[in-house]
Design a protein around this motif. Structure first.
Motif, PDB file in Angstrom:
ATOM      1  N   VAL A 258       0.817  -1.218   0.000  1.00 23.49           N
ATOM      2  CA  VAL A 258       0.000   0.000   0.000  1.00 23.49           C
ATOM      3  C   VAL A 258       0.848   1.265   0.000  1.00 23.49           C
ATOM      4  CG1 VAL A 258      -1.973  -1.127   1.082  1.00 23.49           C
ATOM      5  CG2 VAL A 258      -0.248  -0.012   2.521  1.00 23.49           C
ATOM      6  N   GLY A 259       2.174   1.116  -0.178  1.00 28.57           N
ATOM      7  CA  GLY A 259       3.049   2.275  -0.313  1.00 28.57           C
ATOM      8  C   GLY A 259       3.254   3.020   0.987  1.00 28.57           C
ATOM      9  N   GLY A 260       3.488   4.318   0.855  1.00 27.68           N
ATOM     10  CA  GLY A 260       3.709   5.175   2.015  1.00 27.68           C
ATOM     11  C   GLY A 260       2.791   6.385   1.940  1.00 27.68           C
ATOM     12  N   GLY A 261       3.348   7.538   2.298  1.00 21.92           N
ATOM     13  CA  GLY A 261       2.559   8.766   2.230  1.00 21.92           C
ATOM     14  C   GLY A 261       1.902   9.184   3.524  1.00 21.92           C
ATOM     15  N   PHE A 262       2.045   8.369   4.591  1.00 20.65           N
ATOM     16  CA  PHE A 262       1.453   8.752   5.871  1.00 20.65           C
ATOM     17  C   PHE A 262       2.055  10.083   6.326  1.00 20.65           C
ATOM     18  CE2 PHE A 262       1.379   3.922   6.801  1.00 20.65           C
ATOM     19  CZ  PHE A 262       0.253   3.764   6.007  1.00 20.65           C
ATOM     20  N   ALA A 263       1.214  10.956   6.845  1.00 16.91           N
ATOM     21  CA  ALA A 263       1.645  12.298   7.226  1.00 16.91           C
ATOM     22  C   ALA A 263       2.374  12.292   8.565  1.00 16.91           C
ATOM     23  CB  ALA A 263       0.448  13.243   7.297  1.00 16.91           C
ATOM     24  N   SER A 264       3.261  13.280   8.729  1.00 19.32           N
ATOM     25  CA  SER A 264       3.934  13.511  10.000  1.00 19.32           C
ATOM     26  C   SER A 264       3.232  14.657  10.721  1.00 19.32           C
ATOM     27  CB  SER A 264       5.404  13.859   9.755  1.00 19.32           C
ATOM     28  OG  SER A 264       5.499  15.145   9.149  1.00 19.32           O
ATOM     29  N   LYS A 265       3.804  15.084  11.842  1.00 21.28           N
ATOM     30  CA  LYS A 265       3.230  16.200  12.590  1.00 21.28           C
ATOM     31  C   LYS A 265       3.759  17.544  12.076  1.00 21.28           C
ATOM     32  CE  LYS A 265       0.645  13.965  15.552  1.00 21.28           C
ATOM     33  NZ  LYS A 265       0.813  12.590  15.087  1.00 21.28           N
ATOM     34  N   ASN A 266       4.147  17.591  10.803  1.00 23.07           N
ATOM     35  CA  ASN A 266       4.521  18.853  10.181  1.00 23.07           C
ATOM     36  C   ASN A 266       3.265  19.658   9.884  1.00 23.07           C
ATOM     37  OD1 ASN A 266       6.351  20.734   9.098  1.00 23.07           O
ATOM     38  ND2 ASN A 266       7.522  19.115   8.098  1.00 23.07           N
ATOM     39  N   ARG A 267       3.446  20.931   9.520  1.00 16.30           N
ATOM     40  CA  ARG A 267       2.298  21.807   9.254  1.00 16.30           C
ATOM     41  C   ARG A 267       2.290  22.176   7.782  1.00 16.30           C
ATOM     42  NH1 ARG A 267       2.598  26.778  13.012  1.00 16.30           N
ATOM     43  NH2 ARG A 267       4.780  26.733  12.354  1.00 16.30           N
ATOM     44  N   LEU A 268       1.408  21.550   7.034  1.00 19.18           N
ATOM     45  CA  LEU A 268       1.298  21.789   5.606  1.00 19.18           C
ATOM     46  C   LEU A 268       0.724  23.182   5.353  1.00 19.18           C
ATOM     47  CD1 LEU A 268       1.670  20.201   2.903  1.00 19.18           C
ATOM     48  CD2 LEU A 268      -0.773  19.652   3.061  1.00 19.18           C
ATOM     49  N   LYS A 269       1.353  23.938   4.464  1.00 19.30           N
ATOM     50  CA  LYS A 269       0.851  25.275   4.135  1.00 19.30           C
ATOM     51  C   LYS A 269      -0.555  25.173   3.544  1.00 19.30           C
ATOM     52  CE  LYS A 269       5.243  27.678   3.549  1.00 19.30           C
ATOM     53  NZ  LYS A 269       6.141  28.439   2.666  1.00 19.30           N
ATOM     54  N   GLY A 270      -1.424  26.079   3.968  1.00 21.50           N
ATOM     55  CA  GLY A 270      -2.807  26.047   3.510  1.00 21.50           C
ATOM     56  C   GLY A 270      -3.723  25.245   4.406  1.00 21.50           C
TER      57      GLY A 270
ATOM     58  N   LEU B 190      16.622  23.285   3.099  1.00 22.42           N
ATOM     59  CA  LEU B 190      15.222  23.051   3.468  1.00 22.42           C
ATOM     60  C   LEU B 190      14.332  23.266   2.249  1.00 22.42           C
ATOM     61  CD1 LEU B 190      14.974  24.783   6.958  1.00 22.42           C
ATOM     62  CD2 LEU B 190      15.002  22.334   6.475  1.00 22.42           C
ATOM     63  N   TYR B 191      14.478  22.395   1.274  1.00 19.11           N
ATOM     64  CA  TYR B 191      13.672  22.501   0.059  1.00 19.11           C
ATOM     65  C   TYR B 191      12.188  22.416   0.373  1.00 19.11           C
ATOM     66  CZ  TYR B 191      12.401  21.661  -4.830  1.00 19.11           C
ATOM     67  OH  TYR B 191      11.859  21.756  -6.082  1.00 19.11           O
ATOM     68  N   THR B 192      11.835  21.656   1.412  1.00 19.97           N
ATOM     69  CA  THR B 192      10.428  21.474   1.747  1.00 19.97           C
ATOM     70  C   THR B 192       9.821  22.710   2.421  1.00 19.97           C
ATOM     71  OG1 THR B 192      10.901  20.464   3.899  1.00 19.97           O
ATOM     72  CG2 THR B 192      10.744  18.992   2.003  1.00 19.97           C
TER      73      THR B 192
ATOM     74  N   VAL C 267      12.179  18.134  10.336  1.00 17.32           N
ATOM     75  CA  VAL C 267      12.823  18.234   9.020  1.00 17.32           C
ATOM     76  C   VAL C 267      13.518  16.924   8.621  1.00 17.32           C
ATOM     77  CG1 VAL C 267      13.165  20.719   9.276  1.00 17.32           C
ATOM     78  CG2 VAL C 267      14.979  19.155   9.977  1.00 17.32           C
ATOM     79  N   GLY C 268      13.111  15.807   9.234  1.00 23.83           N
ATOM     80  CA  GLY C 268      13.806  14.550   8.987  1.00 23.83           C
ATOM     81  C   GLY C 268      13.543  13.931   7.634  1.00 23.83           C
ATOM     82  N   ALA C 269      12.412  14.290   7.004  1.00 20.62           N
ATOM     83  CA  ALA C 269      12.024  13.668   5.741  1.00 20.62           C
ATOM     84  C   ALA C 269      12.352  14.565   4.560  1.00 20.62           C
ATOM     85  CB  ALA C 269      10.527  13.351   5.748  1.00 20.62           C
ATOM     86  N   TYR C 270      13.064  14.032   3.604  1.00 17.91           N
ATOM     87  CA  TYR C 270      13.320  14.626   2.289  1.00 17.91           C
ATOM     88  C   TYR C 270      14.284  15.797   2.279  1.00 17.91           C
ATOM     89  CZ  TYR C 270       9.630  11.570   0.734  1.00 17.91           C
ATOM     90  OH  TYR C 270       8.894  10.444   0.478  1.00 17.91           O
ATOM     91  N   ASN C 271      14.539  16.451   3.387  1.00 16.40           N
ATOM     92  CA  ASN C 271      15.435  17.607   3.344  1.00 16.40           C
ATOM     93  C   ASN C 271      16.887  17.210   3.114  1.00 16.40           C
ATOM     94  OD1 ASN C 271      13.692  20.039   3.855  1.00 16.40           O
ATOM     95  ND2 ASN C 271      13.081  18.756   5.566  1.00 16.40           N
ATOM     96  N   ILE C 272      17.340  16.135   3.749  1.00 20.60           N
ATOM     97  CA  ILE C 272      18.703  15.660   3.489  1.00 20.60           C
ATOM     98  C   ILE C 272      18.840  15.219   2.034  1.00 20.60           C
ATOM     99  CG2 ILE C 272      20.208  13.670   3.872  1.00 20.60           C
ATOM    100  CD1 ILE C 272      20.847  15.653   5.925  1.00 20.60           C
ATOM    101  N   THR C 273      17.894  14.419   1.555  1.00 13.32           N
ATOM    102  CA  THR C 273      18.019  13.867   0.211  1.00 13.32           C
ATOM    103  C   THR C 273      17.823  14.930  -0.874  1.00 13.32           C
ATOM    104  OG1 THR C 273      15.709  13.157   0.366  1.00 13.32           O
ATOM    105  CG2 THR C 273      17.394  11.519   0.828  1.00 13.32           C
ATOM    106  N   GLN C 274      17.085  15.994  -0.575  1.00  8.81           N
ATOM    107  CA  GLN C 274      16.855  17.042  -1.571  1.00  8.81           C
ATOM    108  C   GLN C 274      17.761  18.255  -1.365  1.00  8.81           C
ATOM    109  OE1 GLN C 274      12.630  17.869  -1.406  1.00  8.81           O
ATOM    110  NE2 GLN C 274      12.100  15.988  -2.473  1.00  8.81           N
TER     111      GLN C 274
END
Length: 444
Positions: free
Chosen positions: A251-263, A338-340, A394-401
Motif C-alpha cells: 500500500v506504499g507510504g505517504g502517511f503524514a507527519s506532525k509537520n504543518r502543511l501550508k494552507g 530546506l527545500y520542503t 525536518v527529517g524527511a526529504y530535506n537531506i536527500t533534496q
C-alpha cells in the motif's frame, strides 16, 4: 542597551488564543535529547542537521505495533528516498525494515549496506535495462510502472532463461484530489487488469504482488481504505481469471507527519491521522474484501517514521528592517537545505527566553536569492547575533533534496539512545564539490 529606530507595525490581536498573546509567547527548545543546542553547534558547526535515534525507534515501534496487532503478516520496507543517510538506513534495517528504492543509485546504496537483493523493492518509473537486469539476477522485487517495462523484463527473461516474479504498480481514484495518476496502471479504467493479462499471455513473467502509492502527506485514512479495497478486488479477480497467487499487496507510504502543511490551518494534532487510524483503515479493508488466502501486507512508510526525528540548528547572523517595517533575521541555513520550506510551515524554537515583545518578522537564509525564505510570517522577540534556532520537523526529504548551491552542505549528527551525539555526515568542502569537474587543457 543598543538603540533601534522605532517603527509602527500593525499587529493582529486575533492571533491571541488560550495560550496567550503572540506578543509575549516564545517557543523555546534549548536541547535535543539532553544535548544543549549551543554545545552541538560549537562542536559540529552551524547549520547542523540533528537526528534523534530515540524518536526514530519510538515512531517505528508505534507503527509496527498498530499494524502487527491487527494483521498476521506485515513487513516494513524503508523508503530510501525519504532519507538515505547510511546511519539512518542502518537503524531501520536493524529494527526490521527491508529496503524500498526508486533508482539504481538507491539500489546500489542498499546493497552497499548489506541488504540482499531479495530484501529490496525496486520501484519507480525509470529503471534502465542494465539496472533491471542486475536486480532480476539478485532476486529483487520488481514493481512494474509501465508497458515498456513489461517488454524490457521479457527480454531480460529471454536473456537469462528464466521466469521473473514481478508486481505491478497501480493508480486509482481514492477520493483525494489531485490523484496520483502518473505512476503505474489505472485500476478504474481497466488498464491494470489489461497489464496483468498482458503479463499472463507473455508467459515470461509471473505476477506475485500488487502495489500502489496514492500520494504524499495523506491526511485521509479513508483514502487508504479505498486504495486497499481496490487492490484487494483486483487481487481477487486476477487470481480467479489467471490462476495467479498474489503473495502480497503493497500500500506504499505517504502517511503524514506532525509537520504543518501550508494552507492547512488546523494543528497537526487535529488533522493528521494517527498510526492507529491508518492501520485500522488498511487492515479492515483487507478483511472485508479479501477472498481466499490473506496476502502479506507491505508498507513503504518513510515520512511518518523519520520526519519528527530530524532537526536543523541554524544561527542568527544578522538582522535588518525591511521597507514594510517587518524585521528580517538572516540565518546560516537556507532553502538549499530546506527545500520542503516551500510546502511546510516548520516549527521554529528559540534557544532561550528573550526580553522584549514579539513583532512581525521573517527568517531569511544566506543565499543571494529572494526566494530564500524559511519563515515568511512569524512573531519573534528581538534576537541577538549568535542566537540558535531549532527548526523541526525536518527529517524527511530535506537531506536527500538538499543541494550544494552558494553554500556548502553542512554536517549531520545522530544522537544515540544514551544521549551521545555522533557525526554521520561530514560537511561538503571545495575538494568534494569540484572532485568530478574536468578543466579542458586549452583553458588551463
Amino acid at each position: 542597551m543598543k538603540y533601534e529606530k522605532p517603527t509602527i507595525n500593525r499587529v493582529d490581536f486575533a492571533l491571541a488564543s488560550k495560550y496567550g498573546s503572540p506578543l509575549k509567547t516564545q517557543r523555546i527548545k534549548s536541547e535535543i535529547d539532553g544535548v544543549d543546542v549551543h554545545e552541538l553547534t560549537e562542536k559540529f558547526g552551524s547549520p547542523l542537521f540533528v537526528f534523534s535515534q530515540r524518536v526514530i525507534e519510538e515512531k517505528y515501534k508505534e507503527f509496527k505495533e498498530e499494524f502487527t496487532s491487527r494483521y498476521p503478516e506485515v513487513e516494513f520496507w524503508w523508503s530510501y528516498k525519504t532519507n538515505y543517510l547510511d546511519a539512518i538506513c542502518k537503524i531501520y534495517h536493524k529494527l526490521g525494515s527491508k529496503a524500498e528504492v526508486v533508482s539504481e543509485f538507491e539500489y546500489q546504496k542498499a546493497r552497499r549496506l548489506g541488504i540482499e537483493g531479495k530484501d529490496i523493492i525496486f520501484n519507480g518509473p525509470y529503471k534502465p535495462k542494465d539496472a533491471l537486469k542486475v536486480a532480476v539476477k539478485e532476486g529483487a522485487k520488481i514493481h512494474i510502472d509501465h508497458w515498456y517495462e513489461i517488454n524490457d523484463l521479457e527480454e531480460i527473461a529471454d536473456e537469462l532463461g528464466m521466469e521473473i516474479p514481478v508486481a505491478i504498480r497501480c493508480n486509482m481514484d481514492t477520493g483525494v484530489y489531485p490523484a496520483w495518476s502518473r505512476f503505474g496502471f489505472n485500476i478504474d479504467n481497466g488498464e491494470a487488469y489489461d497489464a496483468v493479462k498482458r503479463i499472463y499471455e507473455g508467459k515470461k513473467l509471473i505476477l506475485t504482488g500488487l502495489h500502489s502509492h496514492i500520494g504524499t502527506f495523506m491526511l485521509s485514512a479513508e483514502a487508504y481504505k479505498n486504495e486497499t479495497k481496490k487492490l484487494i478486488q483486483l487481487k481477487n479477480r486476477v487470481e480467479k481469471d489467471f490462476g495467479y497467487e498474489i503473495e502480497y499487496i503493497d500500500v506504499g507510504g505517504g502517511f503524514a507527519s506532525k509537520n504543518r502543511l501550508k494552507g492547512v490551518y488546523q494543528a497537526p494534532e487535529v488533522v493528521v491521522p494517527t498510526a492507529e487510524e491508518y492501520a485500522e483503515a488498511i487492515t479492515s479493508a483487507i478483511y472485508e474484501y479479501n477472498e481466499g488466502k490473506l496476502p502479506k501486507l507491505y508498507l513503504e512508510t518513510g515520512r511518518a517514521l523519520i520526519d519528527e526525528a530530524g532537526y536543523l540548528l541554524t544561527t542568527v547572523f544578522a538582522s535588518k528592517r525591511l521597507p514594510d517595517g517587518k524585521k528580517s533575521y538572516i540565518v546560516d541555513a537556507g532553502v538549499n537545505l530546506l527545500y520542503t520550506a516551500f510546502w511546510y510551515n516548520f516549527n521554529i524554537f528559540l534557544d532561550k527566553r528573550y526580553e522584549g515583545l514579539n513583532e512581525p518578522s521573517q527568517i531569511n537564509g544566506p543565499l543571494c536569492m529572494n526566494i530564500d525564505v524559511i519563515a515568511e510570517n512569524i512573531t519573534l522577540p528581538p534576537l541577538d547575533r549568535g542566537s540558535v534556532l531549532t527548526i523541526w520537523p525536518v527529517g524527511a526529504y530535506n537531506i536527500t533534496q538538499s543541494m550544494q548551491f552558494i553554500r556548502y552542505r553542512p554536517r549531520a549528527v545522530l544522537i544515540d539512545t544514551n544521549g551521545t551525539p555522533h557525526l554521520i555526515r561530514e560537511a561538503d568542502d571545495l575538494d568534494y564539490v569540484v572532485e568530478k569537474e574536468v578543466l579542458p587543457e586549452y583553458l588551463k
